[in-house]
Design an enzyme around this catalytic site. Sequence first.
Site, mmCIF file in Angstrom:
data_model
loop_
_atom_site.group_PDB
_atom_site.id
_atom_site.type_symbol
_atom_site.label_atom_id
_atom_site.label_comp_id
_atom_site.label_asym_id
_atom_site.label_seq_id
_atom_site.Cartn_x
_atom_site.Cartn_y
_atom_site.Cartn_z
ATOM 1 N N ALA A 61 0.831 -1.204 0.000
ATOM 2 C CA ALA A 61 0.000 0.000 0.000
ATOM 3 C C ALA A 61 0.864 1.252 0.000
ATOM 4 O O ALA A 61 2.020 1.233 0.428
ATOM 5 C CB ALA A 61 -0.922 -0.007 1.215
ATOM 6 N N GLY A 100 0.374 -5.401 0.665
ATOM 7 C CA GLY A 100 -0.640 -5.504 -0.380
ATOM 8 C C GLY A 100 -0.095 -6.101 -1.655
ATOM 9 O O GLY A 100 -0.842 -6.729 -2.426
ATOM 10 N N GLU A 103 -0.351 -9.730 -1.113
ATOM 11 C CA GLU A 103 -1.765 -10.108 -1.217
ATOM 12 C C GLU A 103 -2.218 -10.120 -2.682
ATOM 13 O O GLU A 103 -2.992 -10.992 -3.087
ATOM 14 C CB GLU A 103 -2.612 -9.151 -0.380
ATOM 15 C CG GLU A 103 -2.415 -9.378 1.127
ATOM 16 C CD GLU A 103 -3.037 -8.299 1.991
ATOM 17 O OE1 GLU A 103 -3.803 -8.635 2.905
ATOM 18 O OE2 GLU A 103 -2.747 -7.108 1.746
ATOM 19 N N GLU A 123 2.638 -5.642 7.677
ATOM 20 C CA GLU A 123 1.663 -4.677 8.206
ATOM 21 C C GLU A 123 1.712 -4.556 9.720
ATOM 22 O O GLU A 123 1.477 -3.473 10.270
ATOM 23 C CB GLU A 123 0.248 -5.069 7.764
ATOM 24 C CG GLU A 123 -0.059 -4.765 6.315
ATOM 25 C CD GLU A 123 0.328 -5.882 5.369
ATOM 26 O OE1 GLU A 123 -0.096 -5.837 4.207
ATOM 27 O OE2 GLU A 123 1.066 -6.804 5.794
#
Length: 719
Positions: A61, A100, A103, A123
């Site tokens: 992110a 992210g 992911e 995270e």
Amino acid sequence: MARYELVKRSVALITLTNPPVNALSSPVRHAIANSMERALSDPKVRAVVICGENGRFCGGADIREFAGPLRGPPLIPVLEAIEAGDKPVVAAIEGMALGGGFELALFCHYRIAQSKARLGLPEVTLGILPAAGGTQRLPRLIGIPAALEMITTGRHISAQEALKLGIVDQVTDQNACETALEFALKAVGKPLSPRRVSTLTTPCPPDLDALLEAATMQVKKKTPGVMAPLACIQAVRAAATMPYSKGMKRESELMATLFNSGQARALQYCFFAQRTAGKWTLPSGAQWNNSKPREIRSAAVIGLGTMGRGIVVSLARVGISVIAVESEKKLLENGRQMVIGMLERDAKRRGVSASLNLLKFTLSLQDLKDVDLVIEAVFEDMALKKRVFQELSKVCRPGTLLCTNTSGLDVDALAGVTDRPHLVAGMHFFSPAHVMKLLEVVCGPRSSSETIATAMSLGKKMGKVSVAVGNCPGFVGNRMLKPYLDQATFLLEEGATPEQIDKALEDFGFAMGVFRMSDLAGLDVGWRVRKESGLTGPDVDPKNPPRKRQGRRYCPIPDMVCEQGRFGQKTGRGWYKYDKPGDTNAKPDPLIQNLLETYRSRYGIQPRNISDQEIIERCLFVLANEGFRILEDGMAARPEDIDVIYLFGYAFPRHRGGPMFYASMVGLERVLERLEHYHQAHPDVPHLEPSALLKKLVACGSPPVQQWREHIKTMRSHL
């Protein structure tokens, strides 16, 4: 933000283009969604490959977006469209797939990793959890124990470990994108249902509750008081006990509790503060982006004590030739053996060859005539250091940089005895130097921008977090530490015990309280400093030592402890007792309690009950107060620099953000009010008097810490 190409006539290649790490910003999410829609609707496209530009898949992110409302498409629907598609999608992972980005790869049907790639879900280190399906998909792919370990620690893993765990389908030494393109063509026509991770059942061990309870206990022990790892465990429990859709909802709920928490704000502040610390500026206008550092190929270290040995190891393991100097043959040989052992153990741990060929050991300073830089690490004695620097001026070529590893002595005084004061700076390493990440780079008033740039760059090369600081007694870290330690001993006088004070600080988040830390470091170190500064010594009455010295309150209890030969762990006795010298298991010592009771009785001090809140406020508010004074004096450029020093050099709990950020979170008005209260009660403690900068910030409405620089108008910066 994502380039779309049709390659090999039937494969859509989607390349993320958001340097430096291809973060999943709003424009990137838009581009992925549009590119996938285009690929899935184009009959010519039979497969899709997603990669990142410049050898980096995706760093996750864009954390800068966390500060405001979400713009652009949410990430999860974008990723779900990838998995739900009827054409095979292959992630070509080079460089990194983090957060992210990892992911994103988990939503692809296949994953190909270049052999040097790193993968992970970090995270938790930002006070949050992987909230784009990471806590639900990874356990389904690799099982509960392995997923728990990765998610709760944020650890990055290698491509080889990812292959072993079953995260990636293939590891290649070649270009991952080219390999993925070939792989994608072979995957065409194969059923995709088994490749959709969301449809898999989480492998659930029979002792699930015991496993999760053990993980919870381990997290609480390792990171006491930290919320995010515990929330991660709850999310993984959902992956094991709920259908995927309900697990995703639970993941979202847990993320909501973390996202706006004080801990998340603190940890994200730490992330940015660490990057800000390298952006130093000098009064001349020279700064990090316009001052070119020298390349250091060879260096010398003078002194092979604990610090010197660690510095030698730090230099050698990054490929710099090192000449190590000692004054006596026995000390040299002992140092040589210890350095070689340290390098061999380090190399074995990292799976590389020890760089012993870079080392040379000598008794003669004459051997240093051609080195690029010297780091002096002799005993902390100004007269001795001056003699060393005078000799170095005669021996070294005129362009050699001369640095001192002092923890608080006047760098400019050392520069003054050389023929090159502009090439002198402080490089204050923290012990053990090959482990601790902090490096204070001390700018003397005559240090050139090139010298500072070189020291900062060298620190970065050695894997250090380098912070530029001004030249004053104790610099930044140790200058702030003194009033913090003083408050702890004053609290002892007033009725607290070492165990109570340490427990309050450890419950706050410190790995060690003041007195356990002092026992580890050695009580004789501080005793020697107090002697050298004239605070104690043979002129002091041993029976009734005065409680006021040099015009301010003084606590003689630490001196009395040292006079009994209690120097901490090294002697088996200090503020605590230990089973034997060198032991680390601290136990309360009745003799210390007797000493405190006798001391209070002698001086007529009526002990009182002291709350944990008072301990935290007096120790930590005085710490921040000295930080404000440092900013006033221009000894640090910004509060972020001070916080980075305390995070990496003094183990300040990261989820609290550092002493300056913590003061901001508590509320500057509250800090000011409590300091005024304690200073009124203890007027002979000047460090409790609120700083002018703190008062000014409160008068200006207590702006957030990132805006303090606008209100700091120093008379003269010493950086």
